[in-house]
Design an enzyme around this catalytic site. Structure first.
Site, mmCIF file in Angstrom:
data_model
loop_
_atom_site.group_PDB
_atom_site.id
_atom_site.type_symbol
_atom_site.label_atom_id
_atom_site.label_comp_id
_atom_site.label_asym_id
_atom_site.label_seq_id
_atom_site.Cartn_x
_atom_site.Cartn_y
_atom_site.Cartn_z
ATOM 1 N NE ARG A 110 -47.039 -35.132 127.121
ATOM 2 C CZ ARG A 110 -48.061 -35.617 127.804
ATOM 3 N NH1 ARG A 110 -49.251 -35.709 127.237
ATOM 4 N NH2 ARG A 110 -47.915 -36.007 129.043
ATOM 5 C CG HIS A 114 -43.162 -37.753 126.945
ATOM 6 N ND1 HIS A 114 -43.882 -37.646 128.119
ATOM 7 C CD2 HIS A 114 -42.828 -36.485 126.617
ATOM 8 C CE1 HIS A 114 -43.987 -36.381 128.465
ATOM 9 N NE2 HIS A 114 -43.362 -35.661 127.567
ATOM 10 C CG HIS A 243 -42.780 -25.167 124.816
ATOM 11 N ND1 HIS A 243 -42.000 -24.836 125.890
ATOM 12 C CD2 HIS A 243 -43.249 -26.400 125.063
ATOM 13 C CE1 HIS A 243 -42.002 -25.828 126.751
ATOM 14 N NE2 HIS A 243 -42.757 -26.790 126.268
ATOM 15 C CB THR A 244 -43.570 -22.580 118.163
ATOM 16 O OG1 THR A 244 -44.186 -21.551 117.411
ATOM 17 C CG2 THR A 244 -43.413 -23.819 117.303
ATOM 18 C CD1 TRP A 275 -44.841 -21.694 126.078
ATOM 19 C CD2 TRP A 275 -46.446 -23.156 125.599
ATOM 20 N NE1 TRP A 275 -44.829 -22.651 127.057
ATOM 21 C CE2 TRP A 275 -45.807 -23.573 126.788
ATOM 22 C CE3 TRP A 275 -47.494 -23.937 125.104
ATOM 23 C CZ2 TRP A 275 -46.174 -24.718 127.481
ATOM 24 C CZ3 TRP A 275 -47.867 -25.077 125.796
ATOM 25 C CH2 TRP A 275 -47.208 -25.457 126.975
ATOM 26 C CB THR A 276 -47.071 -19.174 119.548
ATOM 27 O OG1 THR A 276 -47.665 -20.407 119.128
ATOM 28 C CG2 THR A 276 -45.650 -19.426 120.013
ATOM 29 C CG ASP A 283 -43.782 -19.436 113.726
ATOM 30 O OD1 ASP A 283 -43.724 -19.640 114.970
ATOM 31 O OD2 ASP A 283 -44.706 -18.784 113.201
ATOM 32 C CG ASP A 304 -41.704 -21.808 128.433
ATOM 33 O OD1 ASP A 304 -41.166 -22.751 127.823
ATOM 34 O OD2 ASP A 304 -42.902 -21.811 128.772
#
Length: 425
Positions: A110, A114, A243-244, A275-276, A283, A304
């Site tokens: 991030r 950013h 986002h994984t 998210w996962t 992945d 998403d």
């Protein structure tokens, strides 16, 4: 592409203000134990006071200096136009060790996103155009709502910056981001370095250039923000796949659950919604899980869900859900492109750290090299000549006689002329 790179692991695309979450490329990371620094990307109004008690004396003296009141002193970096390649390589090894001990992959991703994501392709001047220039180290930009919590990322890598003064902040942010992807199992990012740092906080971009997490029209919003950076639909979807990694915390972003069966035990500080399932493994699970929508413990933000709703986005989202190799390839290219946005490089061509040698440009054809059989030819030129022989049906292992074809053509031409002349008498 709203993500949350916040605390013990947020995700790269999300950030927020008190009233609305921002999509800040937001991944949050985690510390290895509750007593360590919390890497959550807080989505509340930016607050510095709680941090000073968590930082070591050394960290409070560093270039993102935390004063006793909890504020920051914006220290301009020394004039460093290019990074030292050897120091970059050593810094990369230190970052790998930091990742192993702190599980801070999401927040470091991030940080790089950013710093680069403020780029505006419609502005030519540097550094007004924003982008990967190290401006995120200054308090004025850290206070932007989308950057909430990134002070924790800075406190993590500042000791590395102190150790390697020959590395610019702009390069260090992008080095940390790419290394985090690779160390989490992601693709090798074709990075280059040599980014020049801005010199002071007056060169920071204005607030509002980073995306929101829950806009009224998610697809339009994503395109407005990322088209401004010069990115396209394929790159938007590929980058969303980061986002994984990470998780979002409702007390900071307003999104997600306080904890799930996947986050209640950490690693690092427990809690939040990911998210996962394996939120520290890079992945294509993000695309598979959004498409399936069968697990209520996994987070799906409006930005998403739109990836499988918008016709153009859906083409790529479906592809990546089925083909991880294709996702890795497109993600690596998109990440590298993002990391270069707005940057000024010195040297202009950048610095490549990989041990793999860069392929030399083809040797320029020089007619003089064909004029004599006595001159030694380079290997590449010999290969070209051999290819020409083969094109005429010759053998690659036996050179044709000198001027063989030329002599035949001349003879045929002379005979044709003579035949023509004699036929007219």
């Amino acid at each position: 592409m709203a993500s949350s790179l916040g605390t013990a692991a947020s995700s790269p695309i999300l950030a927020s203000s008190s009233s609305e979450a921002r999509l800040s490329f937001h991944l949050s990371s985690s510390s290895s134990s509750p007593s360590r620094l919390s890497f959550s990307s807080s989505f509340k109004p930016f607050s510095f006071s709680p941090l000073s008690s968590h930082l070591s004396r050394h960290q409070r003296r560093s270039a993102v200096n935390v004063s006793s009141s909890g504020g920051f002193s914006s220290v301009a970096s020394p004039k460093c136009v290019a990074s030292n390649p050897d120091q970059l390589k050593s810094a990369r090894e230190d970052i790998k060790q930091l990742l192993k001990s702190n599980f801070c992959h999401p927040i470091l991703i991030r940080l790089g996103w950013h710093d680069a994501g403020t780029y505006n392709k419609n502005i030519e001047e540097w550094p007004q155009r924003g982008g990967a220039n190290g401006s995120l180290r200054f308090e004025v930009e850290l206070k932007h709502a989308a950057n909430a919590g990134l002070v924790n990322a800075l406190s993590l890598i500042q000791p590395i910056k102190d150790k390697y003064s020959g590395v610019t902040y702009a390069d260090l942010f992008q080095l940390a981001s790419a290394t985090a992807i690779e160390e989490a199992g992601g693709p090798k990012i074709p990075m280059k370095y040599g980014r020049v740092d801005v010199s002071g906080p007056n060169e920071c971009p204005e607030e509002g250039r980073l995306p929101d997490a829950g806009p009224p029209s998610p697809a339009d919003h994503l395109r407005d923000v990322f088209y401004r950076m010069g990115l396209n639909d394929k790159e938007i979807v590929a980058l969303s796949g980061a986002h994984t990694l990470g998780r979002s915390r409702p007390e900071r972003s307003g999104w997600g659950k306080p904890e799930t069966k996947y986050t209640k035990d950490g690693p690092g500080e427990p809690g939040g919604q990911s998210w996962t399932v394996q939120w520290l493994k890079f992945d294509n699970s993000y695309f598979k899980d959004i498409k399936a929508k069968t697990d209520e413990d996994l987070l799906v933000l409006p930005t998403d869900a739109v990836l499988f709703e918008d016709p153009s986005f859906k083409v790529y989202a479906e592809k990546y859900a089925e083909d991880q190799e294709a996702f890795f390839k497109d993600y690596a290219e998109a990440h590298a492109k993002l990391s270069n946005l707005g940057a000024k490089f010195d040297p202009p061509e950048g610095i490549v750290l990989d041990d793999t040698p860069i392929q030399a440009a083809p040797e320029k054809f020089v007619a003089a090299k064909y004029s004599t059989g006595k001159r030694d030819l380079s290997d590449s030129m010999k290969q070209k000549i051999r290819a020409e022989y083969e094109a005429f049906g010759g053998s690659p292992d036996k050179a044709l006689p000198t001027n063989y074809f030329l002599n035949i053509i001349i003879i045929i031409g002379v005979l044709a002329i003579l035949t023509y002349l004699l036929g007219n008498y």
